[in-house]
Design a protein around this motif. Structure first.
Motif, mmCIF file in Angstrom:
data_model
loop_
_atom_site.group_PDB
_atom_site.id
_atom_site.type_symbol
_atom_site.label_atom_id
_atom_site.label_comp_id
_atom_site.label_asym_id
_atom_site.label_seq_id
_atom_site.Cartn_x
_atom_site.Cartn_y
_atom_site.Cartn_z
ATOM 1 N N CYS A 68 0.529 5.656 -3.661
ATOM 2 C CA CYS A 68 -0.784 4.842 -4.179
ATOM 3 C C CYS A 68 -1.917 5.807 -3.284
ATOM 4 O O CYS A 68 -3.181 5.369 -3.837
ATOM 5 C CB CYS A 68 -0.810 3.716 -3.629
ATOM 6 S SG CYS A 68 -0.649 3.506 -1.608
ATOM 7 N N LYS A 139 -16.711 6.143 -5.807
ATOM 8 C CA LYS A 139 -15.377 6.552 -5.147
ATOM 9 C C LYS A 139 -14.532 7.460 -5.930
ATOM 10 O O LYS A 139 -13.841 8.179 -5.207
ATOM 11 C CB LYS A 139 -14.691 5.118 -5.162
ATOM 12 C CG LYS A 139 -13.520 5.170 -4.697
ATOM 13 C CD LYS A 139 -12.735 3.748 -4.350
ATOM 14 C CE LYS A 139 -11.317 3.706 -3.721
ATOM 15 N NZ LYS A 139 -10.247 4.043 -4.965
ATOM 16 N N TYR B 155 -6.745 -3.390 -4.248
ATOM 17 C CA TYR B 155 -5.570 -2.708 -4.357
ATOM 18 C C TYR B 155 -5.317 -1.430 -5.341
ATOM 19 O O TYR B 155 -4.517 -1.117 -5.577
ATOM 20 C CB TYR B 155 -4.739 -3.951 -4.963
ATOM 21 C CG TYR B 155 -4.362 -5.212 -3.897
ATOM 22 C CD1 TYR B 155 -3.822 -5.038 -2.720
ATOM 23 C CD2 TYR B 155 -4.911 -6.200 -4.204
ATOM 24 C CE1 TYR B 155 -3.591 -6.099 -1.927
ATOM 25 C CE2 TYR B 155 -5.109 -7.337 -3.139
ATOM 26 C CZ TYR B 155 -4.152 -7.162 -2.197
ATOM 27 O OH TYR B 155 -4.170 -8.157 -1.225
ATOM 28 N N SER B 156 -6.557 -1.164 -5.672
ATOM 29 C CA SER B 156 -6.590 0.147 -6.188
ATOM 30 C C SER B 156 -7.504 1.249 -5.117
ATOM 31 O O SER B 156 -7.700 2.283 -5.691
ATOM 32 C CB SER B 156 -7.566 0.198 -7.519
ATOM 33 O OG SER B 156 -8.862 -0.198 -7.176
ATOM 34 N N SER B 157 -7.524 0.875 -4.018
ATOM 35 C CA SER B 157 -8.390 1.729 -3.048
ATOM 36 C C SER B 157 -7.543 2.638 -2.559
ATOM 37 O O SER B 157 -7.838 3.706 -1.924
ATOM 38 C CB SER B 157 -8.486 0.693 -1.720
ATOM 39 O OG SER B 157 -7.566 0.393 -1.266
ATOM 40 N N GLY B 158 -6.278 2.795 -2.842
ATOM 41 C CA GLY B 158 -5.437 3.881 -2.354
ATOM 42 C C GLY B 158 -4.461 3.407 -1.002
ATOM 43 O O GLY B 158 -3.887 4.265 -0.633
ATOM 44 N N GLU B 159 -4.947 2.191 -0.615
ATOM 45 C CA GLU B 159 -4.207 1.822 0.596
ATOM 46 C C GLU B 159 -2.968 0.964 0.324
ATOM 47 O O GLU B 159 -3.001 0.460 -0.836
ATOM 48 C CB GLU B 159 -4.879 0.921 1.435
ATOM 49 C CG GLU B 159 -5.989 1.647 2.478
ATOM 50 C CD GLU B 159 -6.631 0.484 3.326
ATOM 51 O OE1 GLU B 159 -5.665 0.149 4.431
ATOM 52 O OE2 GLU B 159 -7.733 0.024 3.218
ATOM 53 N N ASN B 160 -1.990 1.397 0.923
ATOM 54 C CA ASN B 160 -0.473 0.674 0.295
ATOM 55 C C ASN B 160 -0.660 -0.929 0.355
ATOM 56 O O ASN B 160 -1.302 -1.554 1.358
ATOM 57 C CB ASN B 160 0.636 0.987 1.602
ATOM 58 C CG ASN B 160 1.768 0.429 0.947
ATOM 59 O OD1 ASN B 160 2.124 -0.819 0.869
ATOM 60 N ND2 ASN B 160 2.740 1.358 0.822
#
Lengths: 289, 326
Positions: A68, A139, B155-160
């Motif tokens: 991710c 972003k 939850y699309s921020s790149g954090e798990n």
């Protein structure tokens, strides 16, 4: 930048995406169009790491579900933009974006200086839409995913949004957007895909569906019936004296025009070669079949 | 650290309001009840059956002998055995310390031995408040983003996803625990200020302990915190799994009704407290007073609670990780 191969997604045994192959490079704006429920938003959810999927979806060679961290430079606006209402627009921007280097420039381009420091609670739907586009663009240094970005925007705001998306494209980001405003979005896109029943058609593929769609109104119904019988396989729509035909083949198109000239007709309208026209041709040909 | 800022937005601070009001009310009750035991040295806490009045140490000794004689005829399975045993321990304690009957605060009503009790005035209302506050706050903290639509960006921020889940859990758990510590400390200071007597309690099974206010406050604080961790963990992770707080909140209500049922049908008035709060209280008190030898029953009840919460946490995390955000 982003490639998908045989991408599939099902919800409760219903297949929404049935093997979508798509490719987009940095510095491109790619449009995904299609009817309601064709799988446009689902595609964006998969790309944003918000939904699991079958097949392959890679952003810079990495899967957003398995790794991710690739999403750190991916901007997302899906469905209605939602933010923390107790925070100002700028605070939300800081909260959701890791790198704010382009924020000020984009704020000016989009013309949101007036309300960016007010609480989101006080925003209208259009203002939230602008903040949604802004957040995704700030972003998304590599990839920007926009679901219906032009909804609720007035004409002047549309121009500013176009300018912002173009600036993002020039900065090297890849933008993928879905929209029902086909004419507007089609003009903005470098490439587009039409989604139908979970399958995808590239704009190159769509050429084979033909460039011409004619809507003809005859003086009497018998004459209309005669033409329709002759070009039955090309008919998309028919009512008493009016019918629509589409042609993939140039010879057939000329035969049709000659046939029409020998009849009494009230009007013949030819659609231009737009995304909307292609989309309409594809949909109507499919229905006729 | 961004989750800390988010946590302390107005919405979540509102959840703390009932607790603060509850504490203020408890503090008021404590101060007004203070006059009651001006001349009493001891008060008695829960789970101690009524003892007979005595006017001298000789009379107390005869009560002690009489109870010892009676219990010798009873088997461990007898209904009266536990009551008699506790009375016996109680008389032994009073005799060994030479405590006169007049120095013990008399009790009113069936539920408590004295108007002043840490349990009645503070731990019980705080426990109820903390129970509901933690369930609601825990459930909403992780599910609010799904209701408000901000989950798409989170939850699309790149954090798990699990990192977000656990960081919020850790921060909120620490924040609420700190709040409980502050509240209990304030309470302990108020209690010390009114010159309350020492509290005699039956802590852990069949052990009578005497606590000063300071000791009592520490034990009560640990008890509330340990319980809070269990309830909060279960509510938080169950909500995460469902992406919705309604089902866990309904579950919490059912558990609460179940506890109330135990309360009304128990042999002692406060059996319901034994189910959750008192087991921890007894456990902590037992460990505090008797080293590493707490009551086996209390320890078992607490372990069951801990494992239940841990199981919900593990299952909730797995489901949350596997499930689509949208």
């Amino acid at each position: 930048m982003i490639t998908t191969s045989k991408l599939t997604k099902s919800y409760r045994k219903k297949d929404v995406l049935k093997g979508v192959d798509l490719e987009a490079e940095r510095g491109q704006i790619v449009g995904i169009f299609g009817a309601n429920g064709s799988g446009k938003t689902t595609f964006l959810k998969c790309a944003a790491g918000l939904a699991s999927f079958g097949g392959e979806l890679l952003i810079d060679g990495r899967s957003p579900v398995k790794d991710c961290s690739v999403l750190k430079e991916v901007g997302v606006m899906i469905d209605v933009p939602s933010f923390y209402k107790d925070m100002t627009g700028r605070e939300n921007l800081k909260f959701f974006c890791n790198d704010l280097s382009s924020a000020e420039q984009y704020i000016k381009i989009l013309g949101v200086e007036d309300f960016i420091d007010k609480r989101v609670r006080t925003y209208s739907a259009g203002m939230r839409q602008k903040l949604g586009i802004l957040t995704a663009c700030v972003k998304g240094k590599k990839l920007v995913l926009l679901d219906e970005p032009f909804n609720g925007l007035d004409v002047l705001s549309l121009d500013k949004a176009d300018e912002l998306l173009d600036t993002c494209r020039k900065s090297g980001a890849c933008l993928i957007l879905t929209s029902h405003m086909l004419e507007h979005s089609g003009a903005l896109c470098d490439r587009y895909y039409l989604l139908k029943d979970g399958k995808v058609f590239k704009n190159e593929d769509l050429e084979k569906f033909g460039k011409r769609l004619y809507r003809v109104e005859m003086k009497d119904a018998d004459c209309a019936d005669a033409i329709v019988r002759k070009f039955e396989s090309n008919v998309c729509d028919k009512s008493a004296k009016t019918f629509e035909v589409a042609f993939e083949n140039e010879d057939e198109r000329l035969k049709f025009l000659n046939a029409i000239l020998g009849c009494d007709f009230l009007s013949v309208k030819e659609t231009t070669d737009t995304v909307e026209g292609k989309y309409r041709i594809m949909e109507r040909k499919d229905e006729a079949r | 650290m961004k989750h800390v800022k988010y946590f302390f937005t107005r919405k979540y601070l509102l959840f703390l309001l009932p607790v603060i009001i509850g504490i203020a009310i408890s503090g008021y009750m404590m101060v007004t009840d203070g006059e009651f035991y001006d001349n009493n040295i001891y008060t008695v806490s829960h789970f101690v059956p009524e003892i007979q009045e005595y006017s001298s140490m000789e009379e107390l000794e005869s009560l002690l002998e009489k109870t010892r004689f009676e219990i010798s005829f009873l088997g461990k399975d007898d209904e009266e055995y536990e009551d008699k045993l506790i009375k016996l321990l109680w008389y032994e304690y009073l005799y060994s310390t030479g405590t006169e009957y007049d120095t013990i605060a008399s009790y009113e009503g069936s539920r408590k031995f004295t108007k002043f009790s840490m349990f009645d005035n503070f731990s019980e209302p705080v426990f109820i408040l903390v129970y509901f506050m933690s369930v609601i706050a825990g459930a909403l903290l992780i599910t609010w983003d799904f209701q408000a639509g901000t989950a798409k960006l989170i939850y699309s921020s790149g954090e798990n996803k699990l990192k977000v889940l656990f960081s919020r859990y850790g921060i909120s758990l620490a924040a609420f625990s700190a709040l409980i510590i502050v509240i209990e400390t304030v309470y302990a200071l108020i209690a010390s200020g009114v010159g309350g007597p020492s509290e005699i309690g039956l802590m852990a099974q069949f052990r009578i302990n005497v606590f000063s206010f300071g000791e009592y406050a520490i034990i009560s604080m640990l008890s509330v915190i340990l319980n809070f961790w269990i309830v909060y963990t279960a509510a938080y992770f169950a909500s995460a799994a469902f992406h919705n707080c309604v089902i866990p909140l309904c579950g919490a209500m059912i558990v609460f009704v179940f506890i109330m049922f135990i309360r009304n049908s128990g042999a002692y008035g406060s059996m319901w407290m034994k189910f959750l709060d008192s087991s921890v209280f007894g456990l902590v008190a037992g460990m505090y007073k008797n080293g590493s030898n707490p009551s086996a029953t209390d320890f078992l009840i607490y372990l069951v609670n801990v494992f239940s919460a841990a199981a919900i946490a593990v299952a909730g995390s797995v489901v949350f990780y596997k499930r689509d955000v949208l």
